[in-house]
Design a protein around this motif. Structure first.
Motif, mmCIF file in Angstrom:
data_model
loop_
_atom_site.group_PDB
_atom_site.id
_atom_site.type_symbol
_atom_site.label_atom_id
_atom_site.label_comp_id
_atom_site.label_asym_id
_atom_site.label_seq_id
_atom_site.Cartn_x
_atom_site.Cartn_y
_atom_site.Cartn_z
ATOM 1 N N THR A 1 -18.355 -13.540 -71.016
ATOM 2 C CA THR A 1 -18.894 -14.694 -71.717
ATOM 3 C C THR A 1 -19.714 -14.296 -72.932
ATOM 4 N N ALA A 2 -19.786 -15.203 -73.883
ATOM 5 C CA ALA A 2 -20.617 -15.005 -75.075
ATOM 6 C C ALA A 2 -20.925 -16.363 -75.676
ATOM 7 N N ILE A 3 -22.060 -16.453 -76.331
ATOM 8 C CA ILE A 3 -22.447 -17.650 -77.062
ATOM 9 C C ILE A 3 -23.078 -17.208 -78.371
ATOM 10 N N GLN B 1 -8.051 -11.873 -39.928
ATOM 11 C CA GLN B 1 -8.210 -12.441 -41.266
ATOM 12 C C GLN B 1 -9.554 -12.023 -41.862
ATOM 13 N N PRO B 2 -9.579 -11.576 -43.128
ATOM 14 C CA PRO B 2 -10.843 -11.156 -43.739
ATOM 15 C C PRO B 2 -11.802 -12.325 -43.967
ATOM 16 N N ILE B 3 -13.066 -12.065 -43.713
ATOM 17 C CA ILE B 3 -14.139 -12.993 -44.090
ATOM 18 C C ILE B 3 -14.920 -12.319 -45.204
ATOM 19 N N LEU B 4 -14.969 -12.950 -46.361
ATOM 20 C CA LEU B 4 -15.561 -12.328 -47.549
ATOM 21 C C LEU B 4 -16.838 -13.036 -47.978
ATOM 22 N N GLN B 5 -17.713 -12.265 -48.597
ATOM 23 C CA GLN B 5 -18.915 -12.811 -49.223
ATOM 24 C C GLN B 5 -19.108 -12.108 -50.562
ATOM 25 N N GLN B 6 -19.266 -12.879 -51.626
ATOM 26 C CA GLN B 6 -19.423 -12.256 -52.934
ATOM 27 C C GLN B 6 -20.830 -11.725 -53.123
ATOM 28 N N LYS B 7 -20.933 -10.573 -53.804
ATOM 29 C CA LYS B 7 -22.228 -9.980 -54.153
ATOM 30 C C LYS B 7 -22.277 -9.844 -55.665
ATOM 31 N N GLY B 8 -23.362 -10.270 -56.261
ATOM 32 C CA GLY B 8 -23.493 -10.169 -57.707
ATOM 33 C C GLY B 8 -24.332 -11.294 -58.266
ATOM 34 N N PRO B 9 -24.393 -11.448 -59.573
ATOM 35 C CA PRO B 9 -23.563 -10.692 -60.528
ATOM 36 C C PRO B 9 -24.128 -9.317 -60.858
ATOM 37 N N TYR B 10 -23.217 -8.419 -61.234
ATOM 38 C CA TYR B 10 -23.545 -7.126 -61.821
ATOM 39 C C TYR B 10 -23.065 -7.207 -63.265
ATOM 40 N N THR B 11 -24.009 -7.171 -64.193
ATOM 41 C CA THR B 11 -23.727 -7.545 -65.583
ATOM 42 C C THR B 11 -23.692 -6.331 -66.499
ATOM 43 N N TYR B 12 -22.703 -6.332 -67.391
ATOM 44 C CA TYR B 12 -22.529 -5.255 -68.370
ATOM 45 C C TYR B 12 -22.382 -5.864 -69.756
ATOM 46 N N ARG B 13 -22.988 -5.196 -70.723
ATOM 47 C CA ARG B 13 -22.766 -5.556 -72.133
ATOM 48 C C ARG B 13 -21.483 -4.864 -72.585
ATOM 49 N N VAL B 14 -20.554 -5.624 -73.154
ATOM 50 C CA VAL B 14 -19.277 -5.068 -73.603
ATOM 51 C C VAL B 14 -19.024 -5.499 -75.045
ATOM 52 N N ARG B 15 -18.005 -4.909 -75.654
ATOM 53 C CA ARG B 15 -17.554 -5.274 -76.999
ATOM 54 C C ARG B 15 -18.676 -5.190 -78.045
ATOM 55 N N TYR B 16 -19.586 -4.227 -77.915
ATOM 56 C CA TYR B 16 -20.662 -4.133 -78.905
ATOM 57 C C TYR B 16 -20.398 -3.071 -79.963
ATOM 58 N N PHE B 17 -19.300 -2.348 -79.849
ATOM 59 C CA PHE B 17 -18.894 -1.430 -80.913
ATOM 60 C C PHE B 17 -17.942 -2.147 -81.866
ATOM 61 N N PRO B 18 -18.008 -1.848 -83.159
ATOM 62 C CA PRO B 18 -17.065 -2.471 -84.093
ATOM 63 C C PRO B 18 -15.640 -2.017 -83.853
ATOM 64 N N LYS B 19 -14.691 -2.820 -84.314
ATOM 65 C CA LYS B 19 -13.283 -2.435 -84.251
ATOM 66 C C LYS B 19 -13.086 -1.131 -85.017
ATOM 67 N N ILE B 20 -12.098 -0.366 -84.617
ATOM 68 C CA ILE B 20 -11.859 0.936 -85.241
ATOM 69 C C ILE B 20 -10.431 0.996 -85.790
ATOM 70 N N VAL C 1 -17.248 -7.024 -85.616
ATOM 71 C CA VAL C 1 -17.973 -6.892 -84.355
ATOM 72 C C VAL C 1 -18.375 -8.310 -83.957
ATOM 73 N N PRO C 2 -18.315 -8.665 -82.673
ATOM 74 C CA PRO C 2 -18.627 -10.035 -82.265
ATOM 75 C C PRO C 2 -19.970 -10.507 -82.802
ATOM 76 N N GLY C 3 -19.999 -11.782 -83.215
ATOM 77 C CA GLY C 3 -21.216 -12.354 -83.789
ATOM 78 C C GLY C 3 -22.283 -12.662 -82.764
ATOM 79 N N SER C 4 -22.021 -12.377 -81.513
ATOM 80 C CA SER C 4 -22.992 -12.610 -80.453
ATOM 81 C C SER C 4 -22.723 -11.615 -79.328
ATOM 82 N N PRO C 5 -23.725 -11.319 -78.506
ATOM 83 C CA PRO C 5 -23.512 -10.362 -77.416
ATOM 84 C C PRO C 5 -22.464 -10.860 -76.431
#
Length: 470
Positions: A417-419, A81-100, A56-60
């Motif tokens: 990302t992770a640290i 032509q589209p004019i875009l504006q980014q909205k966010g961030p919307y953050t999720y915790r991932v990869r927190y389950f061990p490998k199976i 399991v990753p050593g950091s979140p």
């Protein structure tokens, strides 16, 4: 009989020489000690440091999403032509389950699956999952790419109009990412999964299977992928582009050099890619090498001929002369999905010129891995990519009839990302880097102290002798 002053000075010089020589001898001995210790700890088997961090990753690990909100929807649906504006961030915790399904194989490989999990982190997000965004209609835009027959497109147009679907739609962040029931697809009178989402399905699924070398018989192959989904190629590309190369990016074989090319495979972009050394970094007291994915990895075949086999759509790529966009439709069941770096970083002007509102920035939008060179562990990383759909004119489909030319339309970009965490960093410093640093300090200290002693006593010896002869 006691030792006189000459004897004492010579004895001091000899001791100094012995210390300096001992310090020099410690260099190959120390390298051997470090090498043998690291070789034991980076093997992917139960009981090693590598295995603890590999299960399991050593950091979140977090995935931040920025969704592109269309600012001029009426004009876009009329061909502008589209004019875009980014909205966010919307953050999720991932990869927190061990490998199976972990299995150690007789050929010094280990097999496993990566469970896909995502948990919303409201305190790390700019809004809620229920924020609404005006974005491209996934089903409508994909329809002409999946069904090119004119008669079928006429039928599709009937169902699209019956469901009041258009080229653009308003959807929540949660729907865009993880899935929603599409009204157009629900009108189609034959069995079809009507749920759509950029990452649907995700939670409850797994990526793999992976089979990697554990390094027990050959340390230089540690963590390198032997096969993915029981194959050594992907069946998406031609030639060398189709090979699964390198590791999964979480670690590399030990003893990484600055001139190393670190290759890794990413199932998100359906290809292998690579990083080159760009700078030294220090993270939580640990010296790391930063490797970044260079612009050459996304260059046109004119600049980098190795990329020719990634060119599959000669129309949108201007006969394979454009840079910065990867057509991954072959691994997305024919859906016209293109991967780029965020905000079209490193992309050609002919790709950028169709969209307004983007601001590519190398510091914010490039992918990097900070690798501890002795062990090969990745202790800090940022994987950044942008998901886009190809929009093409479709005269038989009313919702797309005013599209003037094919162009790549951004949906969202992400930063995974992770640290290394504080506890893991302390463990790493105590078990790995501190031992190496102490050994280096001892070697240098003995060489310097011994050399100084030798020179000081020898100089004193000759000065004393010259005085005595007078």
């Amino acid at each position: 009989m006691g030792c006189n002053r000459n004897c004492g000075l010579l004895t001091g010089a000899i001791i100094g020489a012995v210390l300096a020589i001992f310090g020099g001898v410690l260099i190959p001995l120390g390298d051997y000690f470090i090498t043998s210790t690291i070789k034991k700890e980076v093997v992917i088997e139960n009981g090693t440091i590598a295995y603890e961090n590999w299960i399991v990753p050593g950091s979140p690990v977090y995935r931040q999403f920025w969704i592109f909100d269309v600012q001029n929807p009426a004009e876009v649906m009329n061909g502008s032509q589209p004019i875009l504006q980014q909205k966010g961030p919307y953050t999720y915790r991932v990869r927190y389950f061990p490998k199976i399904n972990i299995t150690q194989n007789p050929d010094h490989t280990v097999s496993y699956m990566l469970p896909n999990t995502a948990r919303f982190e409201p305190t790390m997000s700019a809004g809620t999952e229920n924020d609404t965004v005006t974005c491209i209609n996934l089903a409508v835009v994909a329809a002409p790419a999946l069904y090119t027959n004119t008669f079928i497109q006429l039928l599709l147009n009937t169902w699209i109009k019956a469901s009041n679907s258009a080229m653009l739609q308003n959807r929540t962040v949660k729907e865009i990412l993880w899935g929603y029931k599409d009204p157009f697809l629900e009108k189609v009178p034959f069995p079809l999964d009507s749920t759509l989402g950029v990452f649907y399905p995700y939670n409850g699924t797994s990526d793999g299977s992976y089979r990697v070398y554990n390094g027990k018989d050959d340390i230089s192959k540690t963590a390198i992928i032997d096969s993915y989904k029981n194959k050594r190629n992907l069946s998406y590309w031609e030639g060398h582009c189709d090979l699964v190369n390198g590791t999964d990016g979480s670690s590399f074989p030990p003893f990484v050099k600055k001139d190393s090319v670190l290759r890794f495979f990413s199932s998100d972009i359906c290809r292998s890619i690579y990083g080159i050394f760009t700078s030294d970094q220090v993270v939580k007291g640990i010296r790391l090498y930063r490797f970044t994915v260079p612009s050459a990895a996304f260059a046109s075949p004119l600049v980098n001929p190795d990329n020719l086999c990634f060119c599959t759509d000669r129309g949108i790529s201007n006969n394979c002369t454009s840079a910065g966009a990867l057509d991954i439709s072959s691994c997305k069941a024919g859906r016209p999905v293109f991967i780029t770096l965020p905000h079209f970083l490193f992309a050609s002007d002919d790709i950028k010129e169709n969209i307004e509102g983007l601001s590519p920035n190398k510091d914010e939008h490039e992918t990097f891995l900070d690798v501890e060179p002795t062990t090969g562990f990745t202790l800090h990383f940022a994987k950044r990519l942008q998901v886009n759909l190809l929009v093409k004119p479709a005269p038989k489909i009313t919702a797309l009839s005013k599209v003037k030319k094919p162009y790549i339309f951004p949906l969202l970009w992400l930063n995974e990302t992770a640290i290394i965490g504080d506890d893991k960093a302390e463990m790493f410093r105590s078990k790995v880097t501190s031992r190496i640093n102490m050994l280096n300090i001892l070697q240098i200290g003995l060489i310097i102290a011994g050399s100084v002693m030798f020179l000081a006593f020898m100089i004193s010896y000759f000065v004393y002798r010259s005085k005595k002869l007078k």
